[in-house]
Design an enzyme around this catalytic site. Sequence first.
Site, PDB file in Angstrom:
ATOM      1  N   GLU A 121       4.880   9.187  -7.181  1.00 53.65           N
ATOM      2  CA  GLU A 121       4.888   8.372  -5.951  1.00 53.65           C
ATOM      3  C   GLU A 121       6.226   8.512  -5.224  1.00 53.65           C
ATOM      4  O   GLU A 121       7.300   8.342  -5.834  1.00 53.65           O
ATOM      5  CB  GLU A 121       4.618   6.891  -6.296  1.00 53.65           C
ATOM      6  CG  GLU A 121       4.623   5.998  -5.045  1.00 53.65           C
ATOM      7  CD  GLU A 121       4.008   4.632  -5.237  1.00 53.65           C
ATOM      8  OE1 GLU A 121       3.431   4.356  -6.299  1.00 53.65           O
ATOM      9  OE2 GLU A 121       4.093   3.825  -4.283  1.00 53.65           O
ATOM     10  N   ASP A 175      -2.632  -2.110  -9.402  1.00 52.48           N
ATOM     11  CA  ASP A 175      -2.078  -3.469  -9.307  1.00 52.48           C
ATOM     12  C   ASP A 175      -1.647  -3.739  -7.858  1.00 52.48           C
ATOM     13  O   ASP A 175      -1.223  -4.849  -7.524  1.00 52.48           O
ATOM     14  CB  ASP A 175      -0.958  -3.721 -10.318  1.00 52.48           C
ATOM     15  CG  ASP A 175       0.225  -2.795 -10.161  1.00 52.48           C
ATOM     16  OD1 ASP A 175       0.170  -1.883  -9.313  1.00 52.48           O
ATOM     17  OD2 ASP A 175       1.225  -2.972 -10.904  1.00 52.48           O
ATOM     18  N   SER A 176      -1.822  -2.724  -6.980  1.00 54.02           N
ATOM     19  CA  SER A 176      -1.679  -2.969  -5.536  1.00 54.02           C
ATOM     20  C   SER A 176      -2.638  -4.071  -5.101  1.00 54.02           C
ATOM     21  O   SER A 176      -2.502  -4.614  -3.995  1.00 54.02           O
ATOM     22  CB  SER A 176      -1.969  -1.673  -4.751  1.00 54.02           C
ATOM     23  OG  SER A 176      -3.178  -1.076  -5.189  1.00 54.02           O
ATOM     24  N   GLU A 231       3.441   2.447 -15.486  1.00 54.45           N
ATOM     25  CA  GLU A 231       4.598   2.931 -14.728  1.00 54.45           C
ATOM     26  C   GLU A 231       5.780   3.129 -15.673  1.00 54.45           C
ATOM     27  O   GLU A 231       5.995   2.327 -16.583  1.00 54.45           O
ATOM     28  CB  GLU A 231       4.996   1.916 -13.649  1.00 54.45           C
ATOM     29  CG  GLU A 231       3.930   1.743 -12.583  1.00 54.45           C
ATOM     30  CD  GLU A 231       4.338   0.752 -11.491  1.00 54.45           C
ATOM     31  OE1 GLU A 231       5.504   0.306 -11.476  1.00 54.45           O
ATOM     32  OE2 GLU A 231       3.473   0.420 -10.661  1.00 54.45           O
ATOM     33  N   LYS A 280      -3.290   3.114 -16.582  1.00 52.75           N
ATOM     34  CA  LYS A 280      -2.089   3.728 -15.982  1.00 52.75           C
ATOM     35  C   LYS A 280      -0.894   2.802 -16.225  1.00 52.75           C
ATOM     36  O   LYS A 280      -1.010   1.579 -16.070  1.00 52.75           O
ATOM     37  CB  LYS A 280      -2.300   3.948 -14.469  1.00 52.75           C
ATOM     38  CG  LYS A 280      -1.054   4.500 -13.775  1.00 52.75           C
ATOM     39  CD  LYS A 280      -1.370   5.079 -12.413  1.00 52.75           C
ATOM     40  CE  LYS A 280      -1.470   4.063 -11.301  1.00 52.75           C
ATOM     41  NZ  LYS A 280      -0.261   3.244 -11.093  1.00 52.75           N
TER      42      LYS A 280
HETATM   43  O1  KIV Z   1      -1.338   0.153  -7.580  1.00 56.32           O
HETATM   44  C1  KIV Z   1      -1.685   1.182  -7.002  1.00 56.32           C
HETATM   45  O2  KIV Z   1      -2.542   1.182  -6.109  1.00 56.32           O
HETATM   46  C2  KIV Z   1      -1.022   2.416  -7.376  1.00 56.32           C
HETATM   47  C3  KIV Z   1      -1.189   3.587  -6.469  1.00 56.32           C
HETATM   48  C4  KIV Z   1      -0.446   3.359  -5.230  1.00 56.32           C
HETATM   49  C5  KIV Z   1      -0.822   4.863  -7.136  1.00 56.32           C
HETATM   50  O3  KIV Z   1      -0.362   2.465  -8.365  1.00 56.32           O
END
Ligand code: KIV
Length: 275
Positions: free
Chosen positions: A182, A44-45, A115, A113
């Site tokens: 992280e 989500d980056s 969090e 994924k």
């Molecule tokens: O959103 C992302 O790119 C991430 C990584 C930094 C692990 O969660």
Amino acid sequence: MKNTSVTFKEAKAKGEKLTMLTAYDYSTAKLLDESGVNSILVGDSLGMVMLGYEDTLSVTMDDMIHHTAAVARGAKNALVIADMPFMSYQTSVYDAVVNAGRLVKEGRAQAVKLEGGLEICDHIKAIVNASIPVCGHIGLTPQSINAFGGFKVQGKCEAAAKRLLDEARAIEEAGAFSVVLECVPAALAKKISELISIPTIGIGAGAGCDGQVLVYQDMLAMYSDFKPKFVKQYANVGDIMKDAFKSYISEVSSGVFPAEEHSFKIDEEIIKKLY
Ligand code: KIV
């Protein structure tokens, strides 16, 4: 060979380091896949590096599905993991399963994924029960930026270090096949990696993790808003791109581009007949 959640666990058992990089589009995914990376994370980056938001909180399920589908089309061997965006799973276990399912069904992700720690273990269990592999994510979890009060290293005092270990164990127990650590002190990340059986993937968590992940725009110096301490820049693609853009602008302005080899021909007689 196709990487899967199962080959991830096997890699840890064999002591092989895992590699993961982010991608958000077809062409980049293809380049990463051809380079032999184990996994592509549609993080989500993307909210920050692709869409220009100041954090990841505004990313939607539709954004994630759109970009995951593009990446999945370009990834033959890499395991495609899609991030579940803010408020797509925190709201309920039901929402978590439905939205994880959408990332697999519509985005063609092979894993998701999430969090968070103990508070999302029921969500992880339910998603895994729906046959969707889950990667956990603890330490600095950017979706909790407002609760953390900024991008800060996590797990530095004894209580916080113990909590992170408990969270890693709970995520393993819930059935996740791996967990991202992280911004965690290196010695703590190494200890957690030794104490759990699923692979840890570190970002700002030192060399003792079972694998590493970076945002590709960070490692290629393409994102200039912010450079975290843990990023190593492997090439300055940002400057290479700017040089190429400047050459193009200058050649178009001066008439050097397009040249004859970039143009299509037509019989001169046809042109003469036009007036
Ligand atoms: O959103 C992302 O790119 C991430 C990584 C930094 C692990 O969660």
